[in-house]
Design an enzyme around this catalytic site. Structure first.
Site, PDB file in Angstrom:
ATOM      1  N   ARG A 166      18.258 -18.025  -0.117  1.00 38.96           N
ATOM      2  CA  ARG A 166      18.193 -19.399  -0.641  1.00 38.96           C
ATOM      3  C   ARG A 166      18.329 -19.409  -2.152  1.00 38.96           C
ATOM      4  NH1 ARG A 166      15.626 -19.520   4.306  1.00 38.96           N
ATOM      5  NH2 ARG A 166      16.735 -20.985   5.654  1.00 38.96           N
ATOM      6  N   ASP A 195      21.954 -16.172   4.973  1.00 38.21           N
ATOM      7  CA  ASP A 195      21.618 -17.501   5.497  1.00 38.21           C
ATOM      8  C   ASP A 195      22.641 -18.469   4.938  1.00 38.21           C
ATOM      9  OD1 ASP A 195      20.135 -19.776   6.578  1.00 38.21           O
ATOM     10  OD2 ASP A 195      18.426 -18.408   6.632  1.00 38.21           O
ATOM     11  N   HIS A 272      22.094 -19.778  11.709  1.00 38.44           N
ATOM     12  CA  HIS A 272      21.897 -19.611  10.259  1.00 38.44           C
ATOM     13  C   HIS A 272      23.072 -18.854   9.636  1.00 38.44           C
ATOM     14  CE1 HIS A 272      17.779 -21.130   9.490  1.00 38.44           C
ATOM     15  NE2 HIS A 272      17.580 -20.842  10.758  1.00 38.44           N
ATOM     16  N   ASP A 327      17.127 -16.830  15.277  1.00 44.75           N
ATOM     17  CA  ASP A 327      16.375 -18.088  15.301  1.00 44.75           C
ATOM     18  C   ASP A 327      17.270 -19.310  15.129  1.00 44.75           C
ATOM     19  OD1 ASP A 327      16.859 -17.082  12.674  1.00 44.75           O
ATOM     20  OD2 ASP A 327      15.525 -18.615  11.864  1.00 44.75           O
ATOM     21  N   GLU A 328      16.779 -20.391  15.688  1.00 41.88           N
ATOM     22  CA  GLU A 328      17.249 -21.742  15.382  1.00 41.88           C
ATOM     23  C   GLU A 328      18.763 -21.945  15.488  1.00 41.88           C
ATOM     24  OE1 GLU A 328      13.970 -23.631  12.493  1.00 41.88           O
ATOM     25  OE2 GLU A 328      15.215 -22.172  11.466  1.00 41.88           O
ATOM     26  N   TRP A 394       7.218 -16.263  15.339  1.00 39.23           N
ATOM     27  CA  TRP A 394       7.013 -17.161  14.194  1.00 39.23           C
ATOM     28  C   TRP A 394       6.674 -18.579  14.599  1.00 39.23           C
ATOM     29  CZ3 TRP A 394       9.940 -21.475  12.551  1.00 39.23           C
ATOM     30  CH2 TRP A 394      11.091 -21.750  13.286  1.00 39.23           C
ATOM     31  N   TYR A 419       3.240 -18.451   7.086  1.00 35.06           N
ATOM     32  CA  TYR A 419       4.375 -19.018   6.350  1.00 35.06           C
ATOM     33  C   TYR A 419       3.879 -19.466   4.972  1.00 35.06           C
ATOM     34  CZ  TYR A 419       8.165 -18.641   9.618  1.00 35.06           C
ATOM     35  OH  TYR A 419       9.171 -18.138  10.396  1.00 35.06           O
ATOM     36  N   ASP A 421       5.302 -20.231   2.409  1.00 37.99           N
ATOM     37  CA  ASP A 421       6.060 -21.202   1.616  1.00 37.99           C
ATOM     38  C   ASP A 421       5.340 -22.556   1.606  1.00 37.99           C
ATOM     39  OD1 ASP A 421       6.656 -21.312   4.351  1.00 37.99           O
ATOM     40  OD2 ASP A 421       8.718 -21.976   4.054  1.00 37.99           O
ATOM     41  N   TRP A 469       9.847 -18.081   2.541  1.00 34.80           N
ATOM     42  CA  TRP A 469      11.174 -18.687   2.455  1.00 34.80           C
ATOM     43  C   TRP A 469      11.302 -19.381   1.108  1.00 34.80           C
ATOM     44  CZ3 TRP A 469      13.672 -16.682   6.320  1.00 34.80           C
ATOM     45  CH2 TRP A 469      12.978 -16.366   7.497  1.00 34.80           C
ATOM     46  N   GLU A 471      13.530 -22.006  -0.022  1.00 35.50           N
ATOM     47  CA  GLU A 471      14.327 -23.219  -0.225  1.00 35.50           C
ATOM     48  C   GLU A 471      13.958 -23.926  -1.522  1.00 35.50           C
ATOM     49  OE1 GLU A 471      13.120 -22.273   2.646  1.00 35.50           O
ATOM     50  OE2 GLU A 471      14.410 -22.845   4.316  1.00 35.50           O
TER      51      GLU A 471
HETATM   52  C1  ACM Z   1      12.282 -19.101  10.949  1.00 34.81           C
HETATM   53  O1  ACM Z   1      11.384 -19.546  10.246  1.00 34.81           O
HETATM   54  N1  ACM Z   1      13.298 -19.880  11.302  1.00 34.81           N
HETATM   55  C2  ACM Z   1      12.266 -17.745  11.426  1.00 34.81           C
END
Ligand code: ACM
Ligand code: ZN
Length: 692
Positions: A166, A195, A272, A327-328, A394, A419, A421, A469, A471
């Protein structure tokens, strides 16, 4: 020579059930055992101050080459200026004995401070390294006593994720964090290298990953994300970003290895991956030429690319684990893409989840054949887990537990605890961030394998990891502020035995570490100035509507199921919200009608004040109401409006909390409280309607 503590005595010490003496409680992570005083053939003496300045020489047995050099460097880093000698001494000497037979724990060690000497015994060079981190803290504490510490980690995996996608960070920055991690006996650095926002590792076979996908304008992620998410050519005007060259990555791997830290590279797939598809659009799903984030699993070229990338990655990173993300993934293009659909038909895959799983299985086979193991986010369970995969849990602990039940190894990193962040103090006092309130005490309270977990599951829990993270984290000093001291809590969760843990003592030690970090030029969150949780949440509130029934006026405008808190009881249960809307105290309303409820006081009552608090956190879409109307009734049929409170909703970076209420005097039984959503869609959150 006469060793004051024989290996056997040490072993007994490790296995005995002594406790840490209060005087020597300033080692972090807190060690397994401490015994005060010294014992020799002629008897035992009580603990007395130990003077490190009397040490003049260093003897090391059982470590060669790089290990030996690392230990010598660690002795220096501990502030001890000692002459390396060829024979052990019993006076003024730090003796390090590495002996695989000496104790049952790989990274375990014992440190004995006797009257005139220090003796370290360890099973491995890593154990001796950890012993020296303990010695460093003893020296820094300035007031050590004679005695013996026996210590070993609870978990083999004690990790931190650093996100350099990021916002890219320099090698120097990463080394500084590695230095600190090592001092706290953390041993895994998970590097989030790829990412949407930027690819951060030189890959020779796909050069546009770094000549294009590593660069963007503008510099800060938030503006980039909101402004079209485009990448630009390296060297073009305003291009911001960067990547680790292979030489730099190798330098970092070696730097970490010198501190017994393994770097686990993460190469995200199939989700991602927006930046990969921006650089190589031919790997997009065929149905959709626009912006995409998921690799096309139908195309063989995707596998050719990922395998070529992994070939280069494993050549740089010796880590057994390669993190493959997982993920995601949005997965919606796969439903429409002819290549993906063909793959599903040919492979007999019943769903897009199985299509993802097909990719993860294939990549696992590829890496296993090259002697590596995959680790992935818990979504890799969807559609069937690859046979040898390790899961990083997670989204909670459920994925990890499911994986462990199926005999897979697991690293716990549930977002509610790990997490980092999320803001660590009153959100208005903290920089803009993601997620709810995650103070040090909450991180510290986490146990990856509590006593209630069946042993059949717990045995697969490798350890714990904090994820940071980036961001919203543009600057390095901000990154350090988020990382420390919460990563210290992760270190103690990962290393120390639960029975040795105490938050109050930990906090005192963490404050000392933070102070010394600040003195060394780090920028951790200054724990001693912590504001703490929202004062209103600390005690239950008494008021006239406590426990009274609340009617929600429009079923379709009801509270959202994921933020129902205590359901219909929430708004009159006396429980005020904390700093986070995810605390099951705030109730969240997503419907267009906002909040519209009637509180029944069950009898005619003299009312002098009616008020309710709302919060605003713009990032996740939580806003103040633009209008609050309050009306009262004696019969539940005819209402008289007593307040019309207009509010201009201003978008602000910092979270805020505000009461919307009325004061006066009125006789009534029913109260209608109505809060309207502003033009910004999103949630309204309210914790209690307080009537006095
Ligand atoms: C994640 O936080 N998407 C691993
Ligand atoms: Zn496709």
């Amino acid at each position: 020579m006469r060793r004051l503590y024989s290996t056997l005595i040490l072993l007994a010490l490790v296995l005995s059930c002594g406790t840490l003496a209060a005087q020597n409680n300033n080692i972090t992570p807190v060690p397994v055992r401490f015994l005060g005083g010294t014992c020799s053939d002629s008897g035992c003496m009580p603990a007395m101050p130990f003077d490190f300045s009397q040490l003049t020489s260093l003897y090391i047995k059982g470590a060669k080459g790089a290990d030996r050099e690392r230990l010598v460097a660690s002795v220096e880093a501990a502030g001890l200026d000692l002459k390396l000698i060829k024979r052990p001494k019993t006076v003024a000497c730090l003796n390090i004995w590495i002996n695989p037979e000496s104790m049952p724990f790989d990274e375990g060690y014992a440190v004995v401070t006797s009257e005139h000497n220090v003796d370290i015994t360890a099973r491995s060079a890593a154990g001796a390294f950890y012993a020296l981190q303990t010695v460093r803290q003893m020296v820094e504490s300035g007031e050590w006593l004679t005695g013996a510490i026996a210590d070993y980690p609870r978990f083999e995996y004690r990790g931190v994720l650093i996100d350099i996608s990021r916002h890219f960070r320099t090698l120097d920055f990463l080394k500084r964090q590695i230095d600190m991690m090592a001092r706290l006996k953390l041993n895994r650095l998970h590097l989030h290298l790829t990412d949407a926002a930027g690819w951060r590792l030189q890959i020779d076979s796909y050069p546009r990953l770094t000549s294009y996908a590593a660069w963007r304008t503008p510099h800060d992620w938030k503006s980039w994300w909101q402004g079209g998410r485009k990448h630009v050519e390296e060297g073009s005007e305003g291009a911001s970003g960067g990547y680790l060259t292979k030489d730099e990555a190798r330098e970092l791997v070696a730097y970490a290895a010198d501190r017994y830290i393994t770097i686990i590279p993460e190469i995200e797939m199939p989700g991602h991956s927006d930046e990969v598809l921006a650089a190589y659009p031919e790997l997009k799903c065929t149905n959709n030429p626009e912006h995409q984030g998921d690799l096309c699993i139908g195309k063989e070229a995707t596998f050719e690319m990922m395998q070529a990338i992994l070939d280069e990655v494993i050549e740089i990173f010796p880590s057994e684990y390669i993190h493959i993300g997982g993920d995601e993934a949005g997965k919606n293009n796969w439903e429409l893409c002819e290549d993906c659909q063909r793959r599903m038909r040919e492979e007999g895959l019943a769903s897009v989840d199985e299509l993802q799983s097909y990719m993860i299985h294939r990549i696992e086979r590829y890496l296993n054949a090259r002697g590596r193991q995959i680790i992935g986010w818990d979504e890799i369970l969807q559609g069937g887990l690859a046979p040898n995969a390790t899961v990083m849990s997670w989204r909670g602990e459920e994925g990890g537990i499911l994986a462990a039940e199926a005999g897979h190894k697991v690293v716990m990193s549930p977002h509610g605890y790990c997490y980092i962040d999320a803001p660590q103090d009153a959100p208005y006092s903290q920089p803009e961030s993601i997620g709810g309130y995650l103070p040090l005490c909450k991180v510290y309270s986490y146990d990856p394998a509590p006593a209630t977990m069946p042993e059949s599951v717990a045995r697969y829990i490798l350890g714990v990891q904090a994820n940071l993270w980036a961001e919203f984290i543009v600057e390095d000093d901000h990154y350090e502020h988020m990382l420390w001291p919460r990563a210290i809590a992760i270190a103690e969760i990962g290393w120390s035995q639960p029975e040795a843990k105490s938050y109050d003592e930990f906090r005192e030690r963490a404050i000392r570490i933070v102070d010394s970090m600040i003195a060394e030029g780090y920028t951790p969150f200054d724990l001693k100035n912590e504001i703490g949780n929202r004062p209103e949440s600390l005690t239950d509130v008494e008021h006239l509507a406590l426990g009274k029934p609340v009617t929600y006026l429009h079923p379709s405008r009801y509270y959202a199921p994921q933020y129902e808190a205590a359901g219909d009881a929430t708004l009159t249960d006396g429980k005020r919200g904390t700093w986070t809307y995810a605390d099951k105290r705030w109730q969240g309303f997503l419907g267009r009608g906002g909040v519209d409820v009637i509180v029944d006081l069950e009898q005619l009552t003299t009312i002098r004040s009616i008020t309710a608090d709302f919060m605003q956190i713009c990032g996740p879409g939580v806003f103040m109401p633009c209008l609050v109307e309050i009306a009262v009734s004696t019969d539940g049929e005819n209402y008289t409006k007593i307040a019309d409170i207009e509010h201009e909703v201003v978008l602000d970076e910092l979270p805020s909390f505000k009461a919307f209420g009325w004061q006066g005097e009125v006789e009534a039984r029913y109260i209608r409280y109505k809060a309207h959503r502003s033009k910004h869609s999103g949630f309204l959150f309210v914790d209690e309607i307080i009537v006095r």
